[in-house]
Every structure is written in structure tokens, then in C-alpha cells.
Design a protein around this motif. Structure first.
Motif, PDB file in Angstrom:
ATOM      1  N   TYR A   1       1.126  -1.710  -6.249  1.00  0.00           N
ATOM      2  CA  TYR A   1       0.829  -1.164  -5.240  1.00  0.00           C
ATOM      3  C   TYR A   1      -0.717  -0.559  -5.084  1.00  0.00           C
ATOM      4  CZ  TYR A   1       5.446  -0.620  -3.316  1.00  0.00           C
ATOM      5  OH  TYR A   1       6.711  -1.166  -2.732  1.00  0.00           O
TER       6      TYR A   1
ATOM      7  N   LYS B   1       0.794  -1.241  -0.040  1.00  0.00           N
ATOM      8  CA  LYS B   1       0.251  -0.061  -0.008  1.00  0.00           C
ATOM      9  C   LYS B   1       1.026   1.289  -0.148  1.00  0.00           C
ATOM     10  CE  LYS B   1      -4.218  -1.589   1.723  1.00  0.00           C
ATOM     11  NZ  LYS B   1      -4.247  -2.850   2.278  1.00  0.00           N
TER      12      LYS B   1
ATOM     13  N   THR C   1      -3.615   4.248  -0.785  1.00  0.00           N
ATOM     14  CA  THR C   1      -4.631   4.024   0.513  1.00  0.00           C
ATOM     15  C   THR C   1      -4.738   5.561   1.073  1.00  0.00           C
ATOM     16  OG1 THR C   1      -4.829   3.282   2.687  1.00  0.00           O
ATOM     17  CG2 THR C   1      -2.531   3.492   2.002  1.00  0.00           C
TER      18      THR C   1
END
Ligand code: 5AD
Ligand code: SF4
Length: 440
Positions: free
Chosen positions: A31, A4, A34
Motif C-alpha cells: 500500500y 492506496k 495518499t
């Protein structure tokens, strides 16, 4: 499980657009973005160098991230964008707060650099490019409203304003392939977006060469506006020396090109403008404003102003105030001059206006602009505007908030309307920041 990344963005709209390109590049490398910093494996700070206080704020932020590093030894922290470009390796050395440093033209290298950062390598790439536009990359939208988005149409800057660090940190100007611009905007419209802002340091010098033809900004703008009449199109930033009647005429042909021009004056004194290397005079600027008023009546004009540039006298300062008063700007961003290392002003001119005087002039200017902004809003009372709803009002969920074509914020009772709708609103009241109205 996917790693993340948490991306925090400082600075201008261009950085917001760049963060979305970065999210896309990292997404392809496994990835996901977030919004929870605590769960991130990688934190990227997209930075700004425009004034010293912008950089100080980022240093403060980097220090405050120290506790996350102590908790999670695997966590990597990267500095990207303008400050990465300006400070380069120094960012890694100073206080050991950072693992990765990547400049604005090297984002494709990010996945590799992140991997290297784990293996004791110096993960730095600050090479500037003459070609990179990230034209082929579909940005991952990080905004929350789903109505309005930024689309970068060019990168870098070829103007050499004496005070400005941008040409040094963002490199030479290059225009993005119009096909990729049209494709991106079309995709946004199809995904429900109703407004795009085309971004460049100086959009008027957009100039794409290919297909045996050259394409300038007015034509690009018209092509984007022709995608759908329900799509609002904005752009930023215009340079007074290049903002042409051809552009204004192109705007006049499309109602969905918003009636707002951000036209930074920086100063109202021709002597200071010359020292700033802005390449126009006070009179030239006034003539451009008159042209806007003539060709596009009812268009809002906003500006950027700097107080206390090198050698600025009280008389120069009063020239700035009188220009603002004359133009009756609807909105302005105002700053105290901040010397940036390496710029022409830093090399050739003395930063000789005391900070106290810069601050006094700034506060006088802000008071003036507050009065002008209030006047501009008051003039809207009793008129009906088409407002694009962007979401619920912060104060109350019974109200929607949106903007007029002139870029003024309007709050009105939501009724059955939702974000993305166009609503006719009768303006009844104005507060310092917003217009309040009822649905017509
Ligand atoms: N000091 C103060 N303001 C600056 N700006 C750019 N460089 C500086 C500086 N060194 C302002 C200009 C520009 C805006 C983005 O920031 O007004 O238009
Ligand atoms: Fe944007 Fe200029 Fe700040 Fe870079 S330095 S983020 S181009 S405002």
C-alpha cells in the motif's frame, strides 16, 4: 498498481507517530499512502478516547465517510488506535460504518486483517502486548515540513491517574530499545530533519533493560542529543512525580536539548491531586518548577489542567488558578473533566460537578492563561532567539515561521533563508499566537 491508503490522525503526538508506523507496515504489504481521500482503497482513522468529545467527533467523521462507501463498494474503512481498543467489536456493529478494528499493539496484523475484511470475516484485533514497541520498524514520514519529527521511545502507561483511559487503551508501559531510537534519529538527521520530539506517556520512567545494563531517560536523552549539535531535541510528556534534577542537569549539558518542559499539573489542589492519584502535592509540583528555574533559567514551562474533577470545590478551583499564576505558565492545555467508562474515577467517584460549573471554571482558567501567555511573550520583546525555520508563514510567503528553543512560534522576513536553517531573530512584537521579529 499499488493500493492506496489514506490515514487520518486524531489525538496526541503519539498517534501521529503511530500513523507513520502503520504507513510503514502497509507500505511493505503493497500500500502507498495518499493524501487524496477520494482515491483511497483503504481509509484508516487513528483515533483518540481521552475525552467523550474526542470520540463524538470521530463518530461524526465516520458517518460523513458513508458517501464514499456508497460510491466505491471496494473501499474499506478501518478504525485504529485508542477508540478501537476501547470499543472493540462494538465499533463494527454500531451503525455498520466500519470494516476493520485494530488496537495500538496489533498494527503488524493490519495487512492480514485488511485482506480478511474482504472475505466476510470479522477483522478485529485489539490484543494488547507487554513487549510490542515497533522498534524495528522505520516509520514512513507523513509530515510535510521535513524539519521536525516525532520519535516514540516507549508505549503504554503504568500510572493510574483516576481520570485517564490511557492505561486501558494503550496497555502496560514498555521502553523501546535505545539502539533503534538512535538509529531512527540518525536517519532523520541524515534526511535533513533538524528537530525530534521523543515521545512517551511518561518519559521520565523510560527504563530499558538489556546488554546487562539499565538505561534511564536522562542518559537516552544525552545520547540522542550527542548525535549532532545541529539537531534539536524535545521530549514529552514529563510527570511531576518523576521529573528529576538528574534530567535537568543532563539538559544543562546540551544546548541542543530544547529549553521547554511540558509538566502537566492537572490541578493546584493537593486534595484533588490525591483523588486523581497523581502521587504529588501542590508543594511538590512547586518545588519541581523551582528546580527547573534554578538549573535551567529561561526554560519555558507548559501544563495541562482539568476543571471540574469529581468533588472539586470553588476553593480547589482557586488553588488551580493560583498555582498557574504562581508558575506563570508559558502555555497550557485546559480541559473540562470528562468521565471515561472503566477508569478508577468512573468506578469510585461521582462526577458531581455540574457541566455548567466545569465550563465556567474552564473559561475563567482560559482567560487567566491568555494573560499569562501574553506576559510570557511580551517578556521576549527586545531579545534575540535562535529560531529553527520550519517553513513559509501561513499569512505570507515572504515570511518564514519557526520556533525558539522555548517552543514559541516566531515569524520573520524570509530573505534567503529556507526551512531547516537556524536564524537569529530579534523579537519586536507579539500577537496573541506568535512573536514577530527581524533577522539579526
Ligand atoms: N477528562 C478531561 N481531561 C483529561 N485528560 C486526560 N483524561 C481526561 C479526562 N477524562 C487530559 C489531561 C492530560 C491530557 C492529555 O488530557 O490533562 O494531561
Ligand atoms: Fe493519545 Fe490518549 Fe488520545 Fe490515545 S487516548 S490518542 S494516548 S491522547
Amino acid at each position: 498498481m499499488k493500493s492506496k491508503v489514506y490515514i487520518e490522525t486524531y489525538g496526541c503526538q503519539m498517534n501521529v507517530a503511530d500513523s507513520e508506523v502503520v504507513a510503514s507496515i502497509l507500505n511493505d504489504a503493497g500500500y502507498s499512502a495518499t493524501e487524496e481521500i477520494a482515491e483511497a482503497d483503504l481509509i484508516l482513522i487513528n483515533t483518540c478516547s481521552i475525552r467523550d468529545n474526542a470520540e463524538q467527533r470521530i463518530w461524526g467523521r465516520l458517518k460523513s465517510l458513508g458517501h464514499l462507501r456508497r460510491k466505491n463498494k471496494q473501499l474499506k474503512i478501518g478504525v485504529i488506535g485508542c477508540m478501537a481498543e476501547r470499543l472493540k467489536e462494538d465499533l463494527l456493529e454500531r451503525e455498520k460504518l466500519v470494516d476493520i478494528v485494530v488496537g495500538p499493539d496489533a498494527y503488524r496484523q493490519l495487512p492480514q486483517l485488511v485482506a480478511e475484511a474482504g472475505s466476510g470475516h470479522k477483522a478485529v484485533n485489539v490484543l494488547l502486548s507487554r513487549e510490542e514497541t515497533y522498534g524495528d520498524i522505520s516509520p514512513v514520514r507523513l509530515d510535510k515540513n521535513g524539519v521536525s519529527s516525532f520519535v516514540s521511545i516507549m508505549r503504554g502507561c503504568n500510572n493510574m491517574c483516576a481520570y485517564c483511559v490511557v492505561p486501558y487503551v494503550r496497555g502496560a508501559e514498555r521502553s523501546r530499545d535505545p539502539h533503534s531510537v538512535i538509529r531512527e534519529v540518525t536517519e532523520l538527521f541524515e534526511a535533513g530533519y533538524r528537530e525530534v520530539t521523543l515521545l512517551g506517556q511518561n518519559v521520565d520512567s523510560y527504563n530499558w533493560k538489556g546488554d546487562n545494563t539499565a538505561l534511564g531517560f536522562p542518559e537516552l536523552l544525552e545520547r540522542v542529543a550527542s548525535i549532532n549539535p545541529l539537531l534539536r531535541v524535545r521530549f514529552s510528556t514529563s510527570h511531576p512525580k518523576d521529573m528529576s534534577d538528574e534530567l535537568l542537569n543532563a539538559m544543562a549539558r546540551h544546548e541542543n536539548i530544547c529549553r521547554h518542559i511540558h509538566l502537566p499539573a492537572q490541578s493546584g489542589s493537593t486534595r484533588i491531586l490525591k483523588l486523581m492519584n497523581r502521587e504529588y502535592s501542590r508543594e511538590w509540583y512547586m518545588e519541581r518548577v523551582e528546580s527547573i528555574r534554578r538549573i535551567l533559567p529561561g526554560t519555558a514551562i507548559s501544563t495541562d489542567m482539568i476543571t471540574g474533577f469529581c468533588t472539586e470545590t470553588d476553593e480547589d478551583h482557586r488553588a488551580s488558578l493560583s498555582l498557574m499564576e504562581w508558575a506563570g505558565f508559558d502555555f497550557a492545555y485546559m480541559f473540562m473533566y470528562s468521565e471515561r467508562p472503566g477508569t478508577r474515577a468512573a468506578r469510585k467517584l461521582k462526577d458531581d460537578v455540574p457541566e455548567k460549573v466545569k465550563a465556567e471554571r474552564l473559561s475563567e482558567m482560559i482567560s487567566l492563561q491568555n494573560r499569562l501567555s501574553a506576559k510570557s511573550k511580551k517578556a521576549d520583546i527586545g531579545r534575540v532567539f535562535e529560531v529553527l525555520a520550519e517553513g513559509r508563514s501561513k499569512r505570507s510567503s515572504d515570511f518564514l515561521s519557526g520556533r525558539t528553543s522555548q517552543n514559541k512560534v516566531v515569524v520573520f522576513p524570509a530573505g534567503d533563508f529556507k526551512k531547516g536553517d537556524y536564524v537569529s531573530v530579534l523579537i519586536e512584537r507579539a500577537t496573541s499566537a506568535t512573536l514577530l521579529g527581524t533577522v539579526k
